[in-house]
Design an enzyme around this catalytic site. Structure first.
Site, PDB file in Angstrom:
ATOM      1  N   SER A 215      37.535  40.813  36.505  1.00  0.00           N
ATOM      2  CA  SER A 215      37.688  40.473  37.805  1.00  0.00           C
ATOM      3  C   SER A 215      38.113  41.353  38.969  1.00  0.00           C
ATOM      4  O   SER A 215      37.992  41.108  39.967  1.00  0.00           O
ATOM      5  CB  SER A 215      38.438  39.071  37.937  1.00  0.00           C
ATOM      6  OG  SER A 215      39.817  39.437  37.338  1.00  0.00           O
TER       7      SER A 215
ATOM      8  N   LYS B 294      45.105  32.960  41.803  1.00  0.00           N
ATOM      9  CA  LYS B 294      44.797  34.254  42.494  1.00  0.00           C
ATOM     10  C   LYS B 294      45.141  33.863  44.111  1.00  0.00           C
ATOM     11  O   LYS B 294      45.813  35.035  44.822  1.00  0.00           O
ATOM     12  CB  LYS B 294      43.467  34.681  42.413  1.00  0.00           C
ATOM     13  CG  LYS B 294      43.606  35.254  40.700  1.00  0.00           C
ATOM     14  CD  LYS B 294      41.893  35.609  40.661  1.00  0.00           C
ATOM     15  CE  LYS B 294      41.790  36.054  39.054  1.00  0.00           C
ATOM     16  NZ  LYS B 294      40.349  36.469  39.100  1.00  0.00           N
TER      17      LYS B 294
END
Length: 810
Positions: free
Chosen positions: A705, A748
């Site tokens: 990611s 996140k």
């Protein structure tokens, strides 16, 4: 009468010994000189050989066979060192076409050449007498062999004492050595080896070695037999005394100790209403107990097993409180938000209520098919401090069930789950059965904490043992190794907790219903602190509500400057620290009522652990802000890149895993291939090497990611355009520049929100994950959804030479 040849007669026979002899192979026998051997001859050619030798009154040669399974061996299949023998009369013929003959060995010979194999074996031989060197050494060897032979004979009960007397009279060393060898229990290869030795001393040494081992074996066997006899005599004596004691007690009218215990267990078994299998096992063990003495070691082991079997709640069930509104109020009272979990518990209650109200409970097919009328198995996944463990107690209170908890962290032995077999010393049931016994009902709420931290080693894999426990299709017949009978766990409501799903084995993960508990926003933490944490810490620290209160700004300051976490564990710890300091002053009479302000927070907690704002903006090209998920929640991740003179190499540091290293290689290759499109001179890649680093080097990192952030850091480095520090980004990048979706979006984004990032770049296919975000976060932040990396260049990078305007939280 049978006549045996004496030494002088043997010598006469040897003087007239022919050079050619008929050879008789022996099966599983080695013939020695001077020895008298009975033979059963059944092979036709051997019978013919013996009959012709008898008619001609000739000696024969005896050799051992190498392979006893061969009926008519040929040269090469028999040993070539043997013994010349004379057939003694009489000869008997048995009913099975075999000859029974008695032969006496005369002297050793060696085959020099084979002559015939037609009717039977014939060979040219040469006599080979033993070498006898008289002297002290031979006398010593002879003495040692005699002593050993006597000791062995003494240890063998079937031999008469006269054998020892006969051995003492033997003077000839050759006669002695062959007499002992022919009566010793030698393997064929050992016996043949002794026959082939030329020096008589070597034969003595070989026999002494063999008899020494034989003596040790016989001594050990006699010792074992003696000990067994002693134990047997002791057992008979104890049995006799016990019978006498029983008769005395009967005369005195006393009840034997074991009888009262047996009757008590019989009564317990009748009252327990055990399942059929468990009842049969209990009665079987009780039957064994009856026949044992209370002083027996196994008596207490059987008692312990029966106690475990009878103390388990086989038929004890807590009655569920199926009032949905009451359950909802309890869940709201104990926990703020967590709506998904609360809805799942309400659904569970609603299904149970409908099943019971409509008489479907006994329909086994429905029970097996739905799993809802059986024990629900939930898995709460989230960072520490978000309330996973405390949720279990609230669920038990809402359902009206007992609650029990078991920590799985660090368990490596499968027996912790399934128990030890009763054959082991100190065997116990597994912790599942122990907890069920301790809680006293068959349908508790059972919390299995830290299921993602189960280990495994040579003792077994506990996660594999949990497969049966956490499967509604199997756990109705859970079999603990200690109990060895089926126990029904299907009515237990299992709840597991984990910080991350990746370390849970897929088969185990498949058996659980995953419910994610993500981190809290700042506003949610303030509400949790005001409604739950502050009242609890006031009470825990001996204060009253009128003696202390917290301003909202004070709680916000604790959240922003003293805790930076997904949960609220550290927040409660800091609130508790403030309450303790206030409690000291209240106890000293210095204060009566205190309203905690941000200034008091700073005074009590001293130095701030986190800065509200960073001291400088990141104007250096080559630094990008990525977003990551860790075991403790979401976090921001700085990607740093620098270049120096070199040959286009890429150096990676920061404890990066294989997947993250591959992402960096892809990012480098992509930017290199699109250099002109990004206004970068391609020759820079040829003449410079790049060092890419992810700080917090002591912490391992992995995953794809960070791909977008790595691309932006490299473009920023070579184009000399700083990356905006109010922009966070996450997403996997391919070599073609496509941006692929990643996981953990909610955690996140919450981490970015805590750090003061205003804009987040996300893969377009993660758009659906934005629905999970709290409304206040979605209103405060700007989300840019992209499909290709080019879409984010102008948004993420500052124009060359322009300073940062936004100052970001750390």
């Amino acid at each position: 009468m049978l006549h045996l040849f004496k030494t002088d007669e043997i010598e006469k026979h040897l003087e007239n010994m022919p050079e050619e002899l008929s050879i008789l192979p022996l099966r599983n026998t080695v013939a020695y000189p001077f020895a008298v051997i009975p033979l059963a001859v059944g092979v036709p050619r051997s019978i013919r050989l013996v009959e012709e030798a008898l008619q001609a009154d000739k000696p024969i040669g005896l050799v051992a066979m190498k392979d006893p399974s061969i009926d008519e061996p040929q040269p090469g299949e028999v040993y070539e060192t043997g013994t010349v023998a004379k057939i003694l009369r009489p000869v008997m013929t048995s009913s099975e076409n075999t000859l029974q003959v008695l032969v006496q060995g005369l002297e050793r010979f060696r085959v020099e050449r084979w002559l015939s194999t037609d009717s039977y074996l014939k060979a040219k031989i040469g006599l080979s007498p033993d070498t006898v060197e008289k002297g002290l050494e031979l006398d010593a060897l002879k003495h040692s062999l005699l002593e050993l032979a006597r000791e062995v004979i003494t240890l063998m009960p079937n031999l008469p004492d006269e054998v020892n007397d006969f051995l003492r009279k033997v003077e000839d060393p050759r006669y002695l050595v062959y007499l002992v060898a022919s009566n010793a229990r030698l393997e064929i290869s050992e016996a043949q080896n002794i026959l082939e030795m030329d020096n008589i001393k070597d034969k003595f040494r070989a026999l002494i070695s063999h008899l020494t081992k034989e003596k040790e074996l016989l001594t050990l066997g006699k010792k074992i037999q003696s000990e067994a006899m002693e134990k047997m005599d002791k057992a008979h004596r104890e049995h006799y005394l016990r019978q006498q004691l029983k008769a005395i007690r009967k005369e005195l009218g006393e009840t034997e100790e074991g009888e009262s215990e047996v009757r008590e267990y019989e009564k317990k078994i009748e009252e327990a209403r055990l399942p059929e299998e468990a009842e049969e096992e209990a009665k079987r063990e009780l039957k064994r107990l009856k026949g044992m003495s209370p002083q027996s070691a196994e008596y207490s082991l059987i008692k312990t097993y029966l106690d475990w079997l009878l103390d388990l709640p086989w038929n004890v069930l807590s009655e569920d409180q199926l009032d949905i509104n009451h359950a909802r109020s309890i869940l709201d009272e104990d926990h703020y938000d967590l709506q998904d979990v609360k809805d799942r518990i309400i659904e569970y209650l609603a299904v149970r209520k409908l099943v019971e109200d409509r008489g479907l409970k006994e329909e086994g097919a429905l029970k097996r098919a739905s799993g809802e009328t059986m024990g629900a198995i939930l898995c709460f996944v989230g960072p520490p401090g978000v309330g996973k463990t405390s949720l279990g107690e609230s669920i038990a209170r809402a359902l009206g069930r007992r609650f029990t908890r078991m920590s799985l962290g660090g368990i490596r032995d499968e027996a912790e789950i399934r128990g030890h077999r009763r054959t082991y010393i100190g065997a116990m049931p597994g912790r599942i059965i122990q907890a069920i016994k301790r809680v006293g009902t068959r349908n508790p709420v059972f919390m299995l904490d830290e299921i993602d931290k189960v280990g495994n080693d040579w003792r077994g894999d506990p996660s594999s043992a949990l497969l049966e426990v956490l499967d509604p299709a199997q756990n109705h017949a859970f079999r603990d190794h200690y109990l060895d009978v089926d126990f029904d766990l299907s009515d237990v409501m299992f709840i597991t907790t984990a910080n991350q799903l990746e370390t849970i084995p897929p088969p185990l993960r498949d058996r659980m219903e995953i419910i994610a508990l993500d981190g809290y926003t700042e506003q949610e933490k303030i509400k949790i602190a005001r409604h739950y944490l502050v009242p609890r810490q006031i009470k825990v620290n001996g204060l009253r509500a009128d003696e202390i209160s917290f301003q909202e700004d004070a709680i916000r300051k604790i959240i922003q400057n003293y805790t930076r976490e997904a949960g609220v564990r550290n927040l409660e710890r800091e609130i508790g620290a403030i309450c303790r300091k206030i409690a000291v002053k209240v106890a000293a009479g210095e204060l009566r009522g205190v309203q905690v302000t941000p200034e008091i927070v700073a005074d009590c907690l001293k130095k701030e652990k986190f800065e509200h704002d960073s001291s400088e903006a990141f104007d250096i090209p080559g630094i990008a802000t990525g977003l990551a998920v860790t075991a403790v929640g979401g976090d921001i991740l700085f990607i740093e890149a620098t270049r120096m003179k070199g040959k286009g190499d890429l150096t990676l540091t920061g404890q990066l895993g294989d997947v993250m290293r591959e992402s960096a290689q892809i990012a480098m290759s992509y930017v290199h291939s699109k250099a002109r499109q990004f206004d970068i001179d391609p020759e820079l890649f040829e003449n410079n090497k790049v060092h890419l680093h992810v700080p917090a080097g002591a912490i391992p990192k992995d995953g794809p990611s960070a791909g977008i952030a790595m691309v932006m850091a490299i473009i920023s480095l070579f184009s000399n355009r700083p990356v905006r520090n109010d922009v966070g980004m996450t997403g996997e990048v391919t070599l073609r520049g496509r941006v692929l979706p990643v996981g953990g979006i909610k955690m996140k984004v919450l981490a970015a929100h805590r750090a003061g990032i205003s804009t987040v770049i996300l893969p377009r296919r993660n758009e659906r994950d934005l629905d999970d975000l709290p409304d206040d976060v979605r209103k405060e932040m700007n989300f840019v959804l992209i499909e290709r990396i080019e879409e984010a260049i102008d948004l993420a990078l500052m124009p060359a030479g322009k300073k940062q305007l936004k100052i970001m939280k750390q």
